[in-house]
Design an enzyme around this catalytic site. Sequence first.
Site, PDB file in Angstrom:
ATOM      1  N   ASN A  42       0.847  -1.183   0.000  1.00  0.00           N
ATOM      2  CA  ASN A  42       0.000   0.000   0.000  1.00  0.00           C
ATOM      3  C   ASN A  42       0.888   1.241   0.000  1.00  0.00           C
ATOM      4  OD1 ASN A  42      -1.616   2.240   1.117  1.00  0.00           O
ATOM      5  ND2 ASN A  42      -3.216   0.684   1.257  1.00  0.00           N
ATOM      6  N   HIS A  53      -3.356   0.765  -3.645  1.00  0.00           N
ATOM      7  CA  HIS A  53      -3.446  -0.292  -2.639  1.00  0.00           C
ATOM      8  C   HIS A  53      -2.391  -1.350  -2.983  1.00  0.00           C
ATOM      9  CE1 HIS A  53      -7.857   0.355  -1.120  1.00  0.00           C
ATOM     10  NE2 HIS A  53      -7.103   1.429  -0.983  1.00  0.00           N
ATOM     11  N   GLU A  55      -2.529  -4.537  -3.717  1.00  0.00           N
ATOM     12  CA  GLU A  55      -2.821  -5.389  -4.869  1.00  0.00           C
ATOM     13  C   GLU A  55      -2.654  -4.619  -6.180  1.00  0.00           C
ATOM     14  OE1 GLU A  55      -5.489  -6.532  -1.368  1.00  0.00           O
ATOM     15  OE2 GLU A  55      -4.832  -4.671  -2.325  1.00  0.00           O
ATOM     16  N   SER A  80      -7.931  -8.921   3.252  1.00  0.00           N
ATOM     17  CA  SER A  80      -9.003  -9.156   2.290  1.00  0.00           C
ATOM     18  C   SER A  80      -9.136  -7.964   1.341  1.00  0.00           C
ATOM     19  CB  SER A  80     -10.313  -9.389   3.049  1.00  0.00           C
ATOM     20  OG  SER A  80     -11.357  -9.700   2.161  1.00  0.00           O
ATOM     21  N   CYS A  82     -10.271  -4.990  -1.058  1.00  0.00           N
ATOM     22  CA  CYS A  82     -11.421  -4.095  -1.155  1.00  0.00           C
ATOM     23  C   CYS A  82     -12.113  -4.279  -2.514  1.00  0.00           C
ATOM     24  CB  CYS A  82     -10.961  -2.646  -0.994  1.00  0.00           C
ATOM     25  SG  CYS A  82     -10.027  -2.036  -2.420  1.00  0.00           S
ATOM     26  N   CYS A  85      -9.707  -3.533  -5.569  1.00  0.00           N
ATOM     27  CA  CYS A  85      -8.706  -4.562  -5.822  1.00  0.00           C
ATOM     28  C   CYS A  85      -9.345  -5.882  -6.246  1.00  0.00           C
ATOM     29  CB  CYS A  85      -7.831  -4.739  -4.590  1.00  0.00           C
ATOM     30  SG  CYS A  85      -6.929  -3.213  -4.179  1.00  0.00           S
ATOM     31  N   ASP A 145      -8.326   4.919   4.058  1.00  0.00           N
ATOM     32  CA  ASP A 145      -7.911   3.889   3.114  1.00  0.00           C
ATOM     33  C   ASP A 145      -9.081   3.026   2.656  1.00  0.00           C
ATOM     34  OD1 ASP A 145      -5.386   2.825   1.842  1.00  0.00           O
ATOM     35  OD2 ASP A 145      -6.271   0.985   2.636  1.00  0.00           O
TER      36      ASP A 145
END
Length: 152
Positions: A42, A53, A55, A80, A82, A85, A145
């Site tokens: 991130n 982010h 990912e 996990s 969002c 992503c 975020d």
Amino acid sequence: MKDHNFFMAEARKEALIGLQEGGLPIGSVIVYQNEVVARGHNQRIQQGSVIRHAEMDALENLGRKSNAYYSECTLYSTLSPCSMCSGAAVLYQIPRVVIGENVNFKGAEAWMRQHEVELIILQDQDCIDMMQTFIKSNPQLWNEDIGLPKDD
């Protein structure tokens, strides 16, 4: 052959880099043919980015690939993913997402499953503890975020 715990440890290394840089401790790696081909963490704070982010950073670092290539990848994330992503994983037809933890945040898991993405949730205690500590110390950054309004 390397296992999910090995690759999640690599994602955790990325999360720690993000934390050391003053950002959120969320890390990601992309694996192709049992090898890490991209890494990300991130970087929203560090880069002043609205989309960086972990990912998304890993995907950007991987670069443009064919759908056939993505369809043989596994995305690892310490948290996990969002909606943004998860959408990228579905868009690029990444068939499997391995999640370090979903205790602190449960992203768009149901939506990914609806799009036939296999989810493997490890509930890795190191990932859980790292995120809980960060959220407790930095609630405003965390809320920003994940798109929640600022705490007043």
